[in-house]
Design a protein around this motif. Structure first.
Motif, PDB file in Angstrom:
ATOM      1  N   GLU A 268       6.436  21.312  -4.181  1.00 44.71           N
ATOM      2  CA  GLU A 268       7.677  21.821  -3.335  1.00 44.71           C
ATOM      3  C   GLU A 268       9.006  20.667  -3.454  1.00 44.71           C
ATOM      4  O   GLU A 268      10.028  21.391  -3.317  1.00 44.71           O
ATOM      5  CB  GLU A 268       7.101  21.818  -2.087  1.00 44.71           C
ATOM      6  N   CYS A 269       8.708  19.714  -3.179  1.00 42.50           N
ATOM      7  CA  CYS A 269       9.725  18.632  -3.229  1.00 42.50           C
ATOM      8  C   CYS A 269      10.536  18.763  -4.777  1.00 42.50           C
ATOM      9  O   CYS A 269      11.884  18.560  -4.670  1.00 42.50           O
ATOM     10  CB  CYS A 269       9.322  17.183  -3.120  1.00 42.50           C
ATOM     11  N   ALA A 270       9.931  18.986  -5.648  1.00 40.56           N
ATOM     12  CA  ALA A 270      10.710  19.336  -6.948  1.00 40.56           C
ATOM     13  C   ALA A 270      11.569  20.310  -6.956  1.00 40.56           C
ATOM     14  O   ALA A 270      12.729  20.331  -7.547  1.00 40.56           O
ATOM     15  CB  ALA A 270       9.735  19.238  -8.293  1.00 40.56           C
TER      16      ALA A 270
ATOM     17  N   ARG B 125       3.769   9.834  -0.530  1.00 38.84           N
ATOM     18  CA  ARG B 125       3.934  11.395  -0.180  1.00 38.84           C
ATOM     19  C   ARG B 125       5.356  11.575   0.028  1.00 38.84           C
ATOM     20  O   ARG B 125       6.136  10.707   0.633  1.00 38.84           O
ATOM     21  CB  ARG B 125       3.300  12.022   1.089  1.00 38.84           C
ATOM     22  N   PRO B 126       6.162  12.217  -1.132  1.00 45.88           N
ATOM     23  CA  PRO B 126       7.613  12.488  -1.096  1.00 45.88           C
ATOM     24  C   PRO B 126       7.952  13.422  -0.026  1.00 45.88           C
ATOM     25  O   PRO B 126       7.376  14.201   0.415  1.00 45.88           O
ATOM     26  CB  PRO B 126       7.750  13.011  -2.449  1.00 45.88           C
ATOM     27  N   THR B 127       9.423  13.073   0.471  1.00 49.84           N
ATOM     28  CA  THR B 127       9.974  13.899   1.581  1.00 49.84           C
ATOM     29  C   THR B 127      11.002  14.549   0.921  1.00 49.84           C
ATOM     30  O   THR B 127      11.918  13.927   0.006  1.00 49.84           O
ATOM     31  CB  THR B 127      10.141  13.170   2.851  1.00 49.84           C
ATOM     32  N   HIS B 128      11.746  15.466   1.874  1.00 49.52           N
ATOM     33  CA  HIS B 128      12.944  15.924   1.428  1.00 49.52           C
ATOM     34  C   HIS B 128      13.928  14.892   1.620  1.00 49.52           C
ATOM     35  O   HIS B 128      15.070  14.716   0.820  1.00 49.52           O
ATOM     36  CB  HIS B 128      13.307  17.182   2.240  1.00 49.52           C
ATOM     37  N   GLU B 129      13.914  13.973   2.293  1.00 48.96           N
ATOM     38  CA  GLU B 129      14.818  12.976   2.582  1.00 48.96           C
ATOM     39  C   GLU B 129      14.837  11.820   1.577  1.00 48.96           C
ATOM     40  O   GLU B 129      15.815  11.481   1.196  1.00 48.96           O
ATOM     41  CB  GLU B 129      14.325  11.802   3.968  1.00 48.96           C
ATOM     42  N   ASP B 130      13.648  11.578   1.051  1.00 52.29           N
ATOM     43  CA  ASP B 130      13.574  11.015  -0.290  1.00 52.29           C
ATOM     44  C   ASP B 130      14.480  11.810  -1.385  1.00 52.29           C
ATOM     45  O   ASP B 130      15.116  10.849  -2.193  1.00 52.29           O
ATOM     46  CB  ASP B 130      12.227  10.442  -0.707  1.00 52.29           C
ATOM     47  N   MET B 131      14.277  12.754  -1.640  1.00 58.24           N
ATOM     48  CA  MET B 131      15.117  13.764  -2.599  1.00 58.24           C
ATOM     49  C   MET B 131      16.733  13.526  -2.406  1.00 58.24           C
ATOM     50  O   MET B 131      17.511  13.242  -3.200  1.00 58.24           O
ATOM     51  CB  MET B 131      14.602  15.214  -2.616  1.00 58.24           C
ATOM     52  N   ASP B 132      16.793  13.780  -0.994  1.00 60.23           N
ATOM     53  CA  ASP B 132      18.404  13.499  -0.583  1.00 60.23           C
ATOM     54  C   ASP B 132      19.099  12.203  -0.998  1.00 60.23           C
ATOM     55  O   ASP B 132      19.948  12.045  -1.584  1.00 60.23           O
ATOM     56  CB  ASP B 132      18.663  13.835   0.630  1.00 60.23           C
ATOM     57  N   PHE B 133      18.185  11.137  -0.931  1.00 64.82           N
ATOM     58  CA  PHE B 133      18.435   9.785  -1.032  1.00 64.82           C
ATOM     59  C   PHE B 133      18.826   9.527  -2.668  1.00 64.82           C
ATOM     60  O   PHE B 133      19.575   9.223  -2.807  1.00 64.82           O
ATOM     61  CB  PHE B 133      17.448   8.790  -0.538  1.00 64.82           C
ATOM     62  N   VAL B 134      17.767  10.206  -3.493  1.00 61.80           N
ATOM     63  CA  VAL B 134      18.011  10.085  -4.676  1.00 61.80           C
ATOM     64  C   VAL B 134      19.482  10.653  -5.349  1.00 61.80           C
ATOM     65  O   VAL B 134      20.213   9.997  -5.977  1.00 61.80           O
ATOM     66  CB  VAL B 134      17.007  10.733  -5.515  1.00 61.80           C
ATOM     67  N   ILE B 135      19.585  11.862  -4.750  1.00 65.40           N
ATOM     68  CA  ILE B 135      21.151  12.633  -5.025  1.00 65.40           C
ATOM     69  C   ILE B 135      22.181  11.547  -4.570  1.00 65.40           C
ATOM     70  O   ILE B 135      23.208  11.570  -5.498  1.00 65.40           O
ATOM     71  CB  ILE B 135      21.127  13.865  -4.320  1.00 65.40           C
ATOM     72  N   ASP B 136      22.090  11.234  -3.420  1.00 69.56           N
ATOM     73  CA  ASP B 136      23.420  10.536  -2.974  1.00 69.56           C
ATOM     74  C   ASP B 136      23.410   9.080  -3.597  1.00 69.56           C
ATOM     75  O   ASP B 136      24.592   8.613  -3.815  1.00 69.56           O
ATOM     76  CB  ASP B 136      23.128  10.515  -1.517  1.00 69.56           C
TER      77      ASP B 136
ATOM     78  N   LEU C 214       0.929  -1.188   0.034  1.00 70.35           N
ATOM     79  CA  LEU C 214       0.090  -0.111  -0.067  1.00 70.35           C
ATOM     80  C   LEU C 214       0.751   1.330   0.029  1.00 70.35           C
ATOM     81  O   LEU C 214       2.046   1.291   0.462  1.00 70.35           O
ATOM     82  CB  LEU C 214      -0.953  -0.007   1.377  1.00 70.35           C
ATOM     83  N   SER C 215       0.210   2.391  -0.716  1.00 67.30           N
ATOM     84  CA  SER C 215       1.055   3.543  -0.629  1.00 67.30           C
ATOM     85  C   SER C 215       1.446   4.130   0.784  1.00 67.30           C
ATOM     86  O   SER C 215       0.545   4.213   1.817  1.00 67.30           O
ATOM     87  CB  SER C 215       0.175   4.548  -1.166  1.00 67.30           C
ATOM     88  N   GLY C 216       2.654   4.381   1.131  1.00 63.63           N
ATOM     89  CA  GLY C 216       3.255   4.922   2.304  1.00 63.63           C
ATOM     90  C   GLY C 216       3.698   3.961   3.095  1.00 63.63           C
ATOM     91  O   GLY C 216       4.106   4.369   4.478  1.00 63.63           O
ATOM     92  N   LYS C 217       3.580   2.658   2.669  1.00 62.68           N
ATOM     93  CA  LYS C 217       3.841   1.656   3.750  1.00 62.68           C
ATOM     94  C   LYS C 217       5.222   0.741   3.296  1.00 62.68           C
ATOM     95  O   LYS C 217       5.471  -0.250   4.160  1.00 62.68           O
ATOM     96  CB  LYS C 217       2.589   0.276   3.635  1.00 62.68           C
TER      97      LYS C 217
END
Length: 499
Positions: free
Chosen positions: A388-390, A479-490, A36-39
């Motif tokens: 905002e995450c984009a 729901r995306p988070t800033h942590e998700d965005m940081d993970f993609v970059i790293d 499920l989404s978010g799980k």
């Protein structure tokens, strides 16, 4: 994957399928495997990738012979989960669809269980009223108090509805007499338009040579002056312009075409303006971002895929038009075994005759139920968060020397960029250097998929002389988070630093 059959499996399960138990076990499978989404957990793999020929050897795909028992059927369902992409994972950022809303999923399960065919009120009373309600609500976001609409099996078919209605409105005789006596029809779309428009030109007998491509600017937006030039040139060649496809949220760059000036051009030359908002239509529910679609109320028709940015279960594509009754006039065939005129109820709700289909799946209910649960404000907050995450992701990679943005700011929630390994930094940017850069994204994509840690897409844009670059598309679900965005970059840096 751990067994869900467990101890206490009934002896007759080994002999025949217990349907009720199977349905309960499938629900448990979805929940226990965190589908499920978010799980999904951060450490879960996005995909367990195996090559096609290998997969053939791992799963018994052939049909025929004797029937399987309960345990064997359940095992096949577990294999489907094991070898499928986990679209609910926050690191699945590969396509323009992602996880589905769990409430929407409940609606999809229920409507599938009822197995309703959405062509007459007689057989689909509840769902027919639901479709009317949700289509009216969607039209309200566009700014139309009246009009019409229908749910279609995907955005490509919705776009085709736009072309068919445009042709019918300009040449209603085409329904009975065909195209041979009309003349040479031409349609227009931008360089960034979806390929379904070209396929529709072929399917409808226009021919792809009569789909005229209009230039876009550096950010991917159609240039209105170029559209007018193309229309004038077509008229000079005695051709018949009838349809323009604009886009709100192009597939790659996420560009929003300028609708107000495009509508002015189309009105001037009496051409139908359709907007493919399959991806970017979610901006309509946001007070902050709906300016991207200023002028939407001026267009003739819209495609809006609610299974994309907003996260309704696949598939959920609405075709909307401001022209009331044109769908029925254009598409009706008046089959007397379905659409009798002497029924005992109000036959205006027998909407099936305005569809090109006969049998039609109930796509409206899952969206309606999801919307009931989230409300306008809840969906708006989800859209705002994705945008905002984009913006956050773009700011972060703009500060990293090994990344380079294709566009300085994202148009939609698409962020397009190159990763430049250390070995290729501070080099002359010659054609040979760009050739090397073009190999970076495919190499990193291979590594991320084999590892199962991340999935994002890449592509070139040859018409803009852009070699392979990554395209990150950020959803509302999960729901995306800033942590998700940081993970993609790293993670991209981890996977590509030695290239």
């Amino acid at each position: 994957m751990e067994s869900l059959a467990g101890e206490g499996v009934l002896e007759d399960e080994k002999q025949q399928v217990n349907e009720e138990l199977l349905l309960k076990q499938i629900t448990d499978l979805v929940i226990n495997q965190r589908l499920l989404s978010g799980k999904a957990n951060a450490e879960d793999r996005v995909v367990k990738f195996v090559h096609p020929e290998e997969l053939k050897g791992l799963v018994e795909l052939s049909l025929g012979g004797s029937s399987l028992n309960h345990v064997q059927i359940l095992e096949l369902c577990k294999q489907a989960v094991e070898y499928s992409v986990k679209t609910n994972h926050p690191k699945f950022l590969n396509q323009l669809y992602h996880a589905c809303d769990p409430v929407g999923l409940a609606g999809a399960w229920l409507s599938d269980a009822l197995n309703t065919n959405l062509y007459t009120f007689e057989v689909a009373p509840f769902f027919m009223m639901v479709e009317y309600a949700i289509l009216a609500h969607l039209r309200g976001f566009i700014g139309w108090e009246d009009g019409d609409g229908i749910f279609a099996p995907g955005g490509s078919i919705s776009n085709m509805y736009g072309i068919v209605l445009a042709r019918y409105k300009k040449f209603p005789e085409v329904k009975s007499k065909g195209m041979s006596g009309i003349g040479e029809l031409v349609a227009f779309t931008s360089q960034e338009g979806h390929y379904s428009i070209a396929k529709a030109a072929h399917w409808m007998g226009l021919g792809t040579d009569n789909l005229i491509i209009v230039a876009s600017d550096s950010s991917g937006k159609m240039i209105p002056a170029e559209l007018e030039n193309k229309i004038v040139k077509a008229l000079e060649q005695k051709k018949l312009p009838f349809f323009v496809n604009a886009t709100s949220g192009t597939t790659v760059l996420g560009a929003y075409d300028p609708l107000e000036p495009l509508a002015f051009v189309c009105k001037k030359y009496d051409v139908w303006l359709h907007v493919d908002a399959a991806w970017g239509g979610g901006a309509l529910v946001s007070h902050k971002y709906r300016f991207l679609m200023d002028g939407m109320e001026l267009v003739d028709s819209v495609t809006w895929n609610l299974h994309k940015m907003l996260g309704a279960p696949l598939q959920c594509s609405a075709f909307l038009t401001k022209h009331k009754d044109i769908l029925h006039r254009c598409n009706s065939a008046s089959a007397t075994y379905l659409f009798q005129t002497d029924k005992f109820y109000d036959t205006r709700y027998d909407t099936g005759d305005k569809s090109v289909q006969c049998g039609r799946k109930v796509d409206a209910f899952k969206l309606w139920l999801m919307w009931k649960a989230r409300g306008d404000r809840g969906l708006e907050e989800m859209v705002d968060n994705a945008f905002e995450c984009a913006e956050y992701f773009s700011r972060q990679i703009a500060q990293r020397s090994e990344f380079r943005l294709v566009l300085s700011e994202p148009n939609c929630t698409n962020v397009c960029f190159w990763y430049i390994p250390h070995q290729l930094s501070n080099c002359q940017e010659s054609p040979e250097w760009w050739e090397q850069i073009s190999k970076v994204a495919p190499a990193i994509k291979k590594r991320m998929v084999e590892k199962g840690s991340l999935m994002i897409g890449y592509q070139p844009l040859p018409h803009k002389n852009l070699v392979n670059f990554f395209r990150l598309v950020i959803p509302c679900q999960p729901r995306p988070t800033h942590e998700d965005m940081d993970f993609v970059i790293d993670e991209i840096e981890r996977l590509g630093c030695d290239l």
